[in-house]
Enzyme design. Structure first.
Site, PDB file in Angstrom:
ATOM      1  N   HIS A 289      -4.166  -9.505 -29.701  1.00 25.76           N
ATOM      2  CA  HIS A 289      -3.114  -8.901 -30.529  1.00 25.76           C
ATOM      3  C   HIS A 289      -2.605  -7.606 -29.883  1.00 25.76           C
ATOM      4  CE1 HIS A 289      -1.603  -7.573 -34.702  1.00 25.76           C
ATOM      5  NE2 HIS A 289      -1.545  -6.462 -33.988  1.00 25.76           N
ATOM      6  N   GLU A 290      -3.542  -6.754 -29.446  1.00 27.01           N
ATOM      7  CA  GLU A 290      -3.145  -5.457 -28.876  1.00 27.01           C
ATOM      8  C   GLU A 290      -2.509  -5.633 -27.497  1.00 27.01           C
ATOM      9  OE1 GLU A 290      -3.045  -3.214 -30.966  1.00 27.01           O
ATOM     10  OE2 GLU A 290      -4.470  -4.019 -32.427  1.00 27.01           O
TER      11      GLU A 290
ATOM     12  N   GLY B 148      -7.461  -1.681 -34.492  1.00 25.50           N
ATOM     13  CA  GLY B 148      -6.905  -1.720 -33.144  1.00 25.50           C
ATOM     14  C   GLY B 148      -5.556  -1.035 -33.118  1.00 25.50           C
TER      15      GLY B 148
ATOM     16  N   CYS C 139      -1.178  -5.679 -39.065  1.00 24.34           N
ATOM     17  CA  CYS C 139      -0.796  -4.771 -37.988  1.00 24.34           C
ATOM     18  C   CYS C 139      -0.370  -3.448 -38.604  1.00 24.34           C
ATOM     19  CB  CYS C 139       0.366  -5.370 -37.196  1.00 24.34           C
ATOM     20  SG  CYS C 139       0.929  -4.330 -35.822  1.00 24.34           S
ATOM     21  N   LEU C 140      -0.815  -2.338 -38.012  1.00 24.42           N
ATOM     22  CA  LEU C 140      -0.425  -1.024 -38.531  1.00 24.42           C
ATOM     23  C   LEU C 140       1.086  -0.811 -38.442  1.00 24.42           C
ATOM     24  CD1 LEU C 140      -3.358   1.150 -37.161  1.00 24.42           C
ATOM     25  CD2 LEU C 140      -2.876   0.581 -39.545  1.00 24.42           C
TER      26      LEU C 140
ATOM     27  N   HIS D 112       1.111  -6.294 -27.841  1.00 22.97           N
ATOM     28  CA  HIS D 112       1.936  -5.091 -28.048  1.00 22.97           C
ATOM     29  C   HIS D 112       2.378  -4.495 -26.705  1.00 22.97           C
ATOM     30  CE1 HIS D 112       1.945  -4.368 -32.348  1.00 22.97           C
ATOM     31  NE2 HIS D 112       0.621  -4.431 -32.445  1.00 22.97           N
TER      32      HIS D 112
ATOM     33  N   GLN E  18       2.593   1.261 -29.936  1.00 19.43           N
ATOM     34  CA  GLN E  18       2.790   1.530 -31.375  1.00 19.43           C
ATOM     35  C   GLN E  18       2.979   3.015 -31.675  1.00 19.43           C
ATOM     36  OE1 GLN E  18      -0.825  -1.055 -32.291  1.00 19.43           O
ATOM     37  NE2 GLN E  18       0.364  -1.251 -34.159  1.00 19.43           N
TER      38      GLN E  18
HETATM   39  C1  QAP Z   1      -4.841  -5.860 -35.314  1.00 15.65           C
HETATM   40  O1  QAP Z   1      -4.638  -4.414 -37.135  1.00 15.65           O
HETATM   41  C2  QAP Z   1      -5.670  -6.983 -35.867  1.00 15.65           C
HETATM   42  O2  QAP Z   1      -1.002  -4.030 -43.275  1.00 15.65           O
HETATM   43  C3  QAP Z   1      -5.224  -4.505 -35.864  1.00 15.65           C
HETATM   44  O3  QAP Z   1      -1.343  -1.916 -44.892  1.00 15.65           O
HETATM   45  C4  QAP Z   1      -5.620  -7.339 -37.214  1.00 15.65           C
HETATM   46  O4  QAP Z   1      -5.754  -2.538 -37.651  1.00 15.65           O
HETATM   47  C5  QAP Z   1      -6.473  -7.693 -35.050  1.00 15.65           C
HETATM   48  C6  QAP Z   1      -3.623  -2.296 -41.428  1.00 15.65           C
HETATM   49  C7  QAP Z   1      -6.399  -8.367 -37.696  1.00 15.65           C
HETATM   50  C8  QAP Z   1      -7.261  -8.718 -35.541  1.00 15.65           C
HETATM   51  C9  QAP Z   1      -7.223  -9.053 -36.855  1.00 15.65           C
HETATM   52  C10 QAP Z   1      -2.673  -3.225 -41.776  1.00 15.65           C
HETATM   53  C11 QAP Z   1      -3.804  -1.208 -42.265  1.00 15.65           C
HETATM   54  C12 QAP Z   1      -4.406  -2.401 -40.187  1.00 15.65           C
HETATM   55  C13 QAP Z   1      -1.932  -3.109 -42.930  1.00 15.65           C
HETATM   56  C14 QAP Z   1      -4.951  -3.381 -37.979  1.00 15.65           C
HETATM   57  C15 QAP Z   1      -2.109  -1.997 -43.772  1.00 15.65           C
HETATM   58  C16 QAP Z   1      -3.052  -1.050 -43.432  1.00 15.65           C
HETATM   59  C17 QAP Z   1      -4.209  -3.356 -39.244  1.00 15.65           C
HETATM   60 CO    CO Z   2      -0.524  -4.610 -34.154  1.00  9.73          CO
END
Ligand code: QAP
Ligand code: CO
Length: 167
Positions: free
Chosen positions: A133-134, A46, A91-92, A137, A51
């Site tokens: 979550h999004e 996401g 989270c990215l 943001h 972001q």
């Molecule tokens: C949000 O998160 C989310 O730490 C999206 O080193 C996360 O795409 C919603 C990511 C979990 C629901 C459940 C995170 C990639 C990606 C990192 C992501 C990383 C590399 C996170």
């Molecule tokens: Co995020």
């Protein structure tokens, strides 16, 4: 298509509130396509426009295993929520940090799609977590804001240490 740079927590631009998209046009579709490319390249499930430092209400999500489930949300609003679930989120914009967050289990969302039409989406489980979550943001909120002050200060210390070590 283009890869967009992703803002990293605690960048103050992650605190800006996104404005509604006035009309879904070519620039909106280009933004959504670039966001999807950026999300898949990361890889992530996401990404909110906030972001990538664009303060418009646009989100891309794909929680499928094979990258065939791309969903674009424009001006989304939650119209119904039920239940609770705890999911370990990342989270990215906060790389390397994963923490449990409590959110609604089931949501109904009214959103515009890329053709400008209004749709209702019903979501449970991971998709519901990801949408919430999004959508946070777009309001300038990051998942760590849901944690205790103690956990937040530990995360800030970990991030400062990561920055020192990569300098
Ligand atoms: C949000 O998160 C989310 O730490 C999206 O080193 C996360 O795409 C919603 C990511 C979990 C629901 C459940 C995170 C990639 C990606 C990192 C992501 C990383 C590399 C996170
Ligand atoms: Co995020």
């Amino acid at each position: 298509m283009a890869l967009l740079p992703i803002l990293k927590f605690p960048d103050p631009r992650l605190r800006k509130k996104a404005s509604p998209v006035q009309s879904v046009d070519e620039s909106t579709r280009r933004l959504a396509a670039d966001m999807a490319e950026t999300m898949y390249a990361a890889p992530g499930i996401g990404l909110a426009a906030t972001q990538v430092d664009v303060h418009k209400q646009v989100i891309v999500i794909d929680v499928s295993e094979d990258k065939t489930g791309l969903i674009t949300l424009i001006n989304p609003r939650i119209v119904e929520r039920d239940g609770e679930q705890v999911y370990e989120e990342g989270c990215l914009s906060v790389p390397g940090i994963y923490e449990k967050v409590t959110r609604s289990e089931h949501i109904r969302v009214i959103t515009l799609s890329l053709d400008g039409a209004e749709h209702e989406i019903e979501a449970h489980g991971l998709l519901a977590v990801c949408i919430q979550h999004e959508m946070d943001h777009l309001q300038g909120k990051v998942f760590v804001d849901h944690l205790s002050q103690l956990k937040q200060s530990r995360i800030k210390n970990r991030i400062a240490k990561q920055a020192r070590e990569s300098a």
